[in-house]
Design a protein around this motif. Structure first.
Motif, mmCIF file in Angstrom:
data_model
loop_
_atom_site.group_PDB
_atom_site.id
_atom_site.type_symbol
_atom_site.label_atom_id
_atom_site.label_comp_id
_atom_site.label_asym_id
_atom_site.label_seq_id
_atom_site.Cartn_x
_atom_site.Cartn_y
_atom_site.Cartn_z
ATOM 1 N N GLN A 202 10.471 -9.430 -8.422
ATOM 2 C CA GLN A 202 9.771 -9.291 -7.151
ATOM 3 C C GLN A 202 9.236 -7.870 -6.962
ATOM 4 O O GLN A 202 8.113 -7.684 -6.452
ATOM 5 C CB GLN A 202 10.704 -9.668 -6.000
ATOM 6 C CG GLN A 202 11.029 -11.158 -5.926
ATOM 7 C CD GLN A 202 11.634 -11.564 -4.590
ATOM 8 O OE1 GLN A 202 11.932 -10.720 -3.748
ATOM 9 N NE2 GLN A 202 11.817 -12.855 -4.392
ATOM 10 N N MET A 203 9.993 -6.891 -7.381
ATOM 11 C CA MET A 203 9.519 -5.511 -7.250
ATOM 12 C C MET A 203 8.302 -5.271 -8.138
ATOM 13 O O MET A 203 7.389 -4.535 -7.760
ATOM 14 C CB MET A 203 10.652 -4.535 -7.574
ATOM 15 C CG MET A 203 11.764 -4.524 -6.522
ATOM 16 S SD MET A 203 12.998 -3.217 -6.740
ATOM 17 C CE MET A 203 13.748 -3.692 -8.323
ATOM 18 N N ASP A 204 8.263 -5.902 -9.303
ATOM 19 C CA ASP A 204 7.093 -5.788 -10.172
ATOM 20 C C ASP A 204 5.841 -6.354 -9.509
ATOM 21 O O ASP A 204 4.717 -5.985 -9.850
ATOM 22 C CB ASP A 204 7.337 -6.531 -11.494
ATOM 23 C CG ASP A 204 8.334 -5.818 -12.407
ATOM 24 O OD1 ASP A 204 8.593 -4.614 -12.168
ATOM 25 O OD2 ASP A 204 8.860 -6.456 -13.338
ATOM 26 N N GLN A 205 6.058 -7.270 -8.553
ATOM 27 C CA GLN A 205 4.940 -7.863 -7.820
ATOM 28 C C GLN A 205 4.628 -7.115 -6.521
ATOM 29 O O GLN A 205 3.815 -7.570 -5.719
ATOM 30 C CB GLN A 205 5.256 -9.322 -7.499
ATOM 31 C CG GLN A 205 5.451 -10.201 -8.727
ATOM 32 C CD GLN A 205 5.887 -11.606 -8.347
ATOM 33 O OE1 GLN A 205 5.173 -12.346 -7.681
ATOM 34 N NE2 GLN A 205 7.086 -11.983 -8.788
ATOM 35 N N GLY A 206 5.308 -5.993 -6.321
ATOM 36 C CA GLY A 206 4.973 -5.143 -5.189
ATOM 37 C C GLY A 206 5.977 -5.123 -4.057
ATOM 38 O O GLY A 206 5.823 -4.349 -3.108
ATOM 39 N N ALA A 207 7.012 -5.956 -4.109
ATOM 40 C CA ALA A 207 7.990 -5.982 -3.023
ATOM 41 C C ALA A 207 8.801 -4.694 -3.008
ATOM 42 O O ALA A 207 9.318 -4.270 -4.046
ATOM 43 C CB ALA A 207 8.914 -7.182 -3.168
ATOM 44 N N ALA A 228 16.062 1.033 -8.188
ATOM 45 C CA ALA A 228 14.617 1.264 -8.270
ATOM 46 C C ALA A 228 14.087 2.104 -7.117
ATOM 47 O O ALA A 228 12.881 2.334 -7.010
ATOM 48 C CB ALA A 228 13.887 -0.077 -8.302
ATOM 49 N N GLY A 229 14.994 2.568 -6.248
ATOM 50 C CA GLY A 229 14.569 3.367 -5.115
ATOM 51 C C GLY A 229 13.918 2.550 -4.018
ATOM 52 O O GLY A 229 13.188 3.088 -3.172
ATOM 53 N N LYS A 230 14.182 1.243 -4.009
ATOM 54 C CA LYS A 230 13.644 0.351 -2.980
ATOM 55 C C LYS A 230 14.749 0.019 -1.981
ATOM 56 O O LYS A 230 15.868 0.517 -2.073
ATOM 57 C CB LYS A 230 13.085 -0.925 -3.605
ATOM 58 C CG LYS A 230 12.111 -0.688 -4.742
ATOM 59 C CD LYS A 230 10.889 0.113 -4.320
ATOM 60 C CE LYS A 230 9.907 0.266 -5.474
ATOM 61 N NZ LYS A 230 8.751 1.128 -5.128
#
Length: 330
Positions: A202-207, A228-230
């Motif tokens: 999901q993070m790779d898709q911008g989340a 990932a710092g998210k």
């Protein structure tokens, strides 16, 4: 901790006064383990609070497969355990089968409803709490894309998912919400590795803010987001401290209070039956604030969420309940 007022129950005239002096409580967890940092652990905390306050011990059991459910219920009932509390919607069929055979035993099921004269059912309006954390996610997001990861794909988790999407869209109509599930078997509740994998996808898709409703699997979600710092969002228990500074908030449910109240009401001869459906108005759900996430939540974010909370309680905003039609309009 606040005590839920179970006077909201549709009660019968029956009480457990006959057992008040001879209480022998039991708690049975759902799949995922007692220390899942989420739903089951909240139930455990409620039982522990009761034990610490009263000095009365309780017995507990962690099931490892569905075949143990009926056996565990019957064993505790035969042993004179009363009340018997079950954490999880997956107990419905088993409790419907067992409860009529032990009319003198008081049962509580948390997260679903069983229509039996000796059963207390405690459910929550997860969609309301999820709506608030969805707003927070959209307001905190820098990319305009947020994520949701459910555990087992079942209608109950649809309440979390749909409420979250509604809140995100209310805060930012252009927000994109990526939605995923861990699986379609009970193993989905206890797979932190897969939770981390889905989070990274999901993070790779911008989340950049991801909410989980996945039990023990969510530990992997929060870990991957933090690495990932998210930002992650916890569920059921206050999970802000699992990854301090990287958990925006947690959508909390008073599962612990539901267990505590069942034990304490039985002790005091005040056990009642029927259904309590607890939302924001009853403090049954909410969002967690503490020192771990305070720097992440701006005053503007908190005001927006508090204003919305007040409107939901007042009936000015109605959050869609996925279980009403098995659909999500957002």
């Amino acid at each position: 901790m606040k005590r839920i007022v179970l006077g909201l129950l549709a009660t019968t005239a029956m009480t457990a006064s006959a057992f008040a002096a001879d209480i022998a409580p039991a708690l049975i967890y759902d799949l995922g383990g007692k220390f899942d940092k989420s739903f089951n652990e909240a139930a455990y905390n409620g039982a522990e609070r009761f034990k610490q306050e009263t000095g009365i011990a309780y017995v507990e059991f962690e099931i490892s497969n569905d075949a143990q459910r009926e056996q565990a219920l019957r064993r505790f009932a035969e042993d004179g355990r009363n009340p018997i509390v079950m954490a999880g919607f997956t107990w419905v069929d088993f409790l419907n089968k067992v409860a009529p055979d032990y009319p003198e035993v008081n049962f509580t099921i948390i997260d679903d409803k069983v229509d039996q004269p000796n059963v207390r059912s405690v459910t929550f309006k997860e969609q309301e709490g999820s709506y608030l954390v969805g707003m927070m996610a959209a307001l905190a997001s820098k990319t305009g894309t947020v994520g949701f990861i459910g555990g087992m794909q079942v209608p109950l988790i649809g309440k979390f998912e749909c409420g979250y999407v509604g809140g995100a869209k209310a805060a930012n109509p252009d927000a994109k919400v990526i939605r995923s599930y861990t699986g379609d078997t009970p193993a989905a509740w206890n797979d932190p590795v897969k939770g981390g994998e889905i989070t990274r996808t999901q993070m790779d898709q911008g989340a950049d803010v991801i909410y989980h409703a996945a039990g023990g699997t969510g530990v992997g979600v929060l870990q991957a987001a933090a690495d990932a710092g998210k930002l992650g969002i916890g569920v059921d228990s206050n999970q802000n401290g699992l990854q301090p500074g990287h958990v925006l908030t947690s959508m909390v449910k008073q599962v612990d209070v539901a267990v505590y109240d069942s034990f304490m009401d039985a002790k005091n001869g005040e056990f009642t039956y029927g259904v309590a459906d607890l939302g924001l108005a009853e403090d049954g759900v909410g969002y967690a604030m503490d020192d771990n996430n305070a720097p992440l939540v701006t005053d503007e974010m908190k005001k927006a969420v508090e204003d919305t909370k007040a409107k939901i309680i007042a009936g000015e905003i109605e959050v869609h309940n996925f279980l009403s039609d098995n659909a999500c309009p957002y």
